[in-house]
Design a protein around this motif. Structure first.
Motif, PDB file in Angstrom:
ATOM      1  N   HIS A 151       0.835  -1.201   0.000  1.00 44.69           N
ATOM      2  CA  HIS A 151       0.000   0.000   0.000  1.00 44.69           C
ATOM      3  C   HIS A 151       0.870   1.251   0.000  1.00 44.69           C
ATOM      4  CE1 HIS A 151       0.893   0.022   4.335  1.00 44.69           C
ATOM      5  NE2 HIS A 151       0.539   1.293   4.320  1.00 44.69           N
ATOM      6  N   GLU A 152       0.300   2.339  -0.501  1.00 41.86           N
ATOM      7  CA  GLU A 152       0.955   3.641  -0.486  1.00 41.86           C
ATOM      8  C   GLU A 152      -0.035   4.669   0.050  1.00 41.86           C
ATOM      9  OE1 GLU A 152       2.230   4.577  -4.417  1.00 41.86           O
ATOM     10  OE2 GLU A 152       3.810   3.033  -4.482  1.00 41.86           O
ATOM     11  N   VAL A 153       0.500   5.703   0.727  1.00 44.29           N
ATOM     12  CA  VAL A 153      -0.331   6.766   1.287  1.00 44.29           C
ATOM     13  C   VAL A 153       0.111   8.092   0.684  1.00 44.29           C
ATOM     14  CG1 VAL A 153      -1.201   7.833   3.413  1.00 44.29           C
ATOM     15  CG2 VAL A 153      -0.384   5.457   3.452  1.00 44.29           C
ATOM     16  N   SER A 154      -0.854   8.901   0.259  1.00 45.50           N
ATOM     17  CA  SER A 154      -0.523  10.209  -0.312  1.00 45.50           C
ATOM     18  C   SER A 154       0.075  11.125   0.756  1.00 45.50           C
ATOM     19  CB  SER A 154      -1.777  10.853  -0.906  1.00 45.50           C
ATOM     20  OG  SER A 154      -2.749  11.075   0.110  1.00 45.50           O
ATOM     21  N   LYS A 155       0.780  12.143   0.319  1.00 38.87           N
ATOM     22  CA  LYS A 155       1.458  13.047   1.259  1.00 38.87           C
ATOM     23  C   LYS A 155       0.487  13.739   2.200  1.00 38.87           C
ATOM     24  CE  LYS A 155       5.627  14.025  -1.418  1.00 38.87           C
ATOM     25  NZ  LYS A 155       6.434  15.085  -2.097  1.00 38.87           N
ATOM     26  N   ASP A 156      -0.713  14.002   1.716  1.00 39.64           N
ATOM     27  CA  ASP A 156      -1.697  14.673   2.575  1.00 39.64           C
ATOM     28  C   ASP A 156      -2.433  13.698   3.499  1.00 39.64           C
ATOM     29  OD1 ASP A 156      -3.407  13.376   0.845  1.00 39.64           O
ATOM     30  OD2 ASP A 156      -4.270  15.200  -0.026  1.00 39.64           O
ATOM     31  N   GLY A 157      -2.106  12.403   3.402  1.00 40.33           N
ATOM     32  CA  GLY A 157      -2.695  11.400   4.292  1.00 40.33           C
ATOM     33  C   GLY A 157      -4.131  11.037   3.984  1.00 40.33           C
ATOM     34  N   LEU A 158      -4.623  11.441   2.808  1.00 36.26           N
ATOM     35  CA  LEU A 158      -6.037  11.225   2.480  1.00 36.26           C
ATOM     36  C   LEU A 158      -6.287  10.041   1.561  1.00 36.26           C
ATOM     37  CD1 LEU A 158      -7.287  14.896   1.913  1.00 36.26           C
ATOM     38  CD2 LEU A 158      -7.863  13.379   3.820  1.00 36.26           C
ATOM     39  N   ILE A 159      -5.296   9.665   0.758  1.00 36.72           N
ATOM     40  CA  ILE A 159      -5.526   8.632  -0.262  1.00 36.72           C
ATOM     41  C   ILE A 159      -4.633   7.418   0.003  1.00 36.72           C
ATOM     42  CG2 ILE A 159      -5.419   8.069  -2.720  1.00 36.72           C
ATOM     43  CD1 ILE A 159      -5.962  11.046  -3.274  1.00 36.72           C
ATOM     44  N   TYR A 160      -5.278   6.250   0.137  1.00 34.09           N
ATOM     45  CA  TYR A 160      -4.575   4.982   0.328  1.00 34.09           C
ATOM     46  C   TYR A 160      -4.751   4.149  -0.936  1.00 34.09           C
ATOM     47  CZ  TYR A 160      -3.890   5.937   5.282  1.00 34.09           C
ATOM     48  OH  TYR A 160      -3.485   6.493   6.467  1.00 34.09           O
ATOM     49  N   THR A 161      -3.640   3.847  -1.606  1.00 32.51           N
ATOM     50  CA  THR A 161      -3.670   3.024  -2.807  1.00 32.51           C
ATOM     51  C   THR A 161      -3.152   1.634  -2.449  1.00 32.51           C
ATOM     52  OG1 THR A 161      -3.281   4.979  -4.163  1.00 32.51           O
ATOM     53  CG2 THR A 161      -2.918   2.823  -5.198  1.00 32.51           C
ATOM     54  N   ILE A 162      -3.996   0.629  -2.642  1.00 28.42           N
ATOM     55  CA  ILE A 162      -3.682  -0.722  -2.174  1.00 28.42           C
ATOM     56  C   ILE A 162      -3.583  -1.670  -3.364  1.00 28.42           C
ATOM     57  CG2 ILE A 162      -4.447  -2.646  -0.723  1.00 28.42           C
ATOM     58  CD1 ILE A 162      -5.963  -0.541   0.965  1.00 28.42           C
ATOM     59  N   LYS A 163      -2.411  -2.290  -3.505  1.00 32.55           N
ATOM     60  CA  LYS A 163      -2.208  -3.312  -4.528  1.00 32.55           C
ATOM     61  C   LYS A 163      -2.607  -4.664  -3.948  1.00 32.55           C
ATOM     62  CE  LYS A 163      -0.319  -0.838  -7.877  1.00 32.55           C
ATOM     63  NZ  LYS A 163      -0.924  -0.747  -9.214  1.00 32.55           N
ATOM     64  N   LEU A 164      -3.358  -5.450  -4.737  1.00 30.21           N
ATOM     65  CA  LEU A 164      -3.894  -6.721  -4.260  1.00 30.21           C
ATOM     66  C   LEU A 164      -3.103  -7.906  -4.796  1.00 30.21           C
ATOM     67  CD1 LEU A 164      -7.685  -5.998  -4.827  1.00 30.21           C
ATOM     68  CD2 LEU A 164      -6.292  -5.465  -2.813  1.00 30.21           C
ATOM     69  N   LYS A 165      -3.082  -8.991  -4.019  1.00 25.12           N
ATOM     70  CA  LYS A 165      -2.485 -10.233  -4.486  1.00 25.12           C
ATOM     71  C   LYS A 165      -3.340 -10.821  -5.606  1.00 25.12           C
ATOM     72  CE  LYS A 165      -0.126 -11.292  -0.174  1.00 25.12           C
ATOM     73  NZ  LYS A 165      -0.168 -12.004   1.113  1.00 25.12           N
TER      74      LYS A 165
END
Length: 512
Positions: A76-90
């Motif tokens: 997972h990655e989190v945007s600098k502003d802490g609002l967006i979580y991008t999650i890569k799935l198996k």
């Protein structure tokens, strides 16, 4: 001799008789109560969520030591502003009904829990956080928050946050899915006779290759402590939790059994309704904390399998602060009561959230201790339905009947936000969450809110420390004990663990 098909059939039959028959590897788990539901999004009790790990998994979870790990998520990655979580799935994971696990499942499940019309019990866990969930492609999900919330990944690891098959949800609907659970877990749902048993069987398409290593698990709710112990002694069950403190030594003496006392983050405490007299006076609340001998309570009610609580969050929870334990001082307690205007004490109600033997011992001990400083209590051990009606769902704080309330909390995210906010934040009064003390302190609330917005671990640690010290000094609770988790299993069963939040880790179960 001419060999005919009949001769071949006879030879095969004889060979089959001579070969050892494969013994089914069926495991029985004896547990202390019935399950409220198979739907973790609609469960408040740890046991139902623990059982649901048979067939459900989440994006993240915890290992047997309560270390946060990715499960269905790859990264997972989190945007600098802490609002967006991008999650890569198996990839390559299937639900039990053959549906491929993809990002649409993340959207369907999080949309479901955040929709107030579904009236799911875990709505309160997410409704303040998630603005929207999107499937960017088959294996990428994006979750946008309303405001930054630093414990969000720990929240996704909460055992209620599971992935249910979108196909099954479309077929059965949000309510009936509880009777037809379909997940990605190691076992498939077979049958649920609500008062008797719940059975699951091995899912041959499980994504962790080589698992599961048992053919089935039958969960049997057995309320009586002695009956559960007897099932272990006769071999009727291969695992049981909890083991009552009274029978632990009996089971330890059996060579075929193993009794495990595992560390926990299960805190038991006595909350006091701070909005009602006399508990609106902090001196009264502090007097009660001084009046209870926690070391003696450990021996009397827990047979030594507990430690006095040393803070508002138990050690083992991330960012927990050790402050106490609160000292036992009857003279100090009497002095504080007199200063508060109650030199002769008072009468009040003492309720317990549980009605089992240990709770009975705890409340009787508290009753005796408080009597020393003139506080007379009437004990009521609440049934589950009474607890929900009279405490957790009471609509009006001004008329809430709860006064002294013996209860416990397991921080199933492993992080201080969920140890503190649901129990002490002023926005968490019932029926929204579980602040049964109706505690309100603007400084505490600000610390919790700022910790959610914090971007560094050091900043969070400082804010959580201040919040815990503020609450400790205000004493909306008398923190009592952190209990050890007693389980027993057959020596031929391995790979089953009680983890610190009183849930289970059993996907590696193996029967020899």
């Amino acid at each position: 001799m001419k060999v005919t098909p009949r001769h071949i059939a006879c030879a095969l039959a004889l060979a089959a008789i001579a070969l050892p028959v494969h013994a089914a590897k069926d495991v029985v788990f004896a547990v202390a109560s019935t399950f409220t539901t198979t739907d973790p999004y609609d469960a408040n009790d740890t046991l139902s969520q623990a059982m649901a790990k048979s067939f459900y998994e989440g994006l993240f979870g915890f290992d047997k030591d309560m270390k946060l790990i990715p499960v269905l998520a790859e990264s997972h990655e989190v945007s600098k502003d802490g609002l967006i979580y991008t999650i890569k799935l198996k990839r390559g994971i299937k639900f039990h009904d053959g549906t491929d696990f993809k990002a649409d499942a993340v959207k369907v499940n999080l949309d479901r829990v955040t929709n107030p019309e579904n009236k799911l019990k875990r709505f309160g866990l997410y409704n303040n956080n998630i603005a929207k969930t999107e499937a960017l492609d088959d294996y990428t999900a994006r979750i946008t928050l309303k405001t930054p919330f630093s414990p969000f990944i720990a929240q996704l690891a909460h055992p209620s946050t599971v992935m249910i098959s979108p196909t099954a949800l479309a077929k059965w609907g949000s309510k009936d899915i509880a009777f037809h659970p379909v997940g990605t877990g190691p076992f498939k749902f077979v049958e649920w006779k609500q008062t008797d048993y719940l059975k699951v069987e091995k899912f041959d398409g499980y994504w962790r290759k080589g698992y599961p290593r048992v053919d089935s698990i039958t969960w049997k709710p057995v309320v009586d402590n002695n009956t559960r112990a007897a099932m272990m002694q006769t071999g009727e069950a291969q695992f049981t939790f909890p083991v009552s403190y009274e029978v632990a030594d009996v089971l330890k003496a059996r060579p075929e059994l193993v009794v495990v006392a595992a560390p926990s983050i299960v805190l038991r405490y006595l909350s006091m309704n701070t909005q009602q007299k006399p508990f609106d006076n902090s001196k009264v609340r502090q007097a009660i904390s001084y009046a209870i001998n926690k070391e003696a309570l450990v021996k009397v009610a827990f047979n030594g399998y507990a430690v006095p609580a040393a803070g508002m969050a138990p050690q083992g929870v991330e960012f927990a602060v050790k402050i106490g334990p609160w000292p036992y001082d009857v003279a100090k307690a009497k002095k504080l009561l007199a200063e508060a205007g109650y030199p002769n004490g008072f009468e009040t109600e003492l309720w317990s959230a549980y009605n089992h033997t240990t709770a009975q011992k705890v409340t009787q001990f508290i009753q005796q201790q408080l009597q020393q400083i003139g506080i007379k209590t009437r004990i009521t051990l609440l049934e589950a339905g009474q607890r929900v009606q009279k405490v957790e769902s009471w609509p009006d704080p001004a008329t809430a009947p709860v006064r002294l309330y013996y209860v416990g909390w397991s921080t199933s995210t492993g992080e201080a936000d969920w140890a503190l906010r649901p129990l002490l934040d002023s926005n968490s009064w019932p029926p929204r969450l579980f602040n049964t003390a109706y505690y309100k302190n603007p400084r505490f609330d600000a610390d919790i809110k700022n910790a959610q917005l914090a971007t560094t671990s050091a900043e969070k640690a400082k804010l959580y420390k201040d919040a815990q010290e503020t609450a400790w000094n205000d004493s909306p609770w008398a923190p009592l004990v952190v209990e050890k988790l007693l389980s027993a299993h057959s020596k031929n069963l391995s790979g089953v663990y009680v983890i610190p939040d009183a849930s289970f880790d059993f996907w590696q179960a193996e029967l020899k």
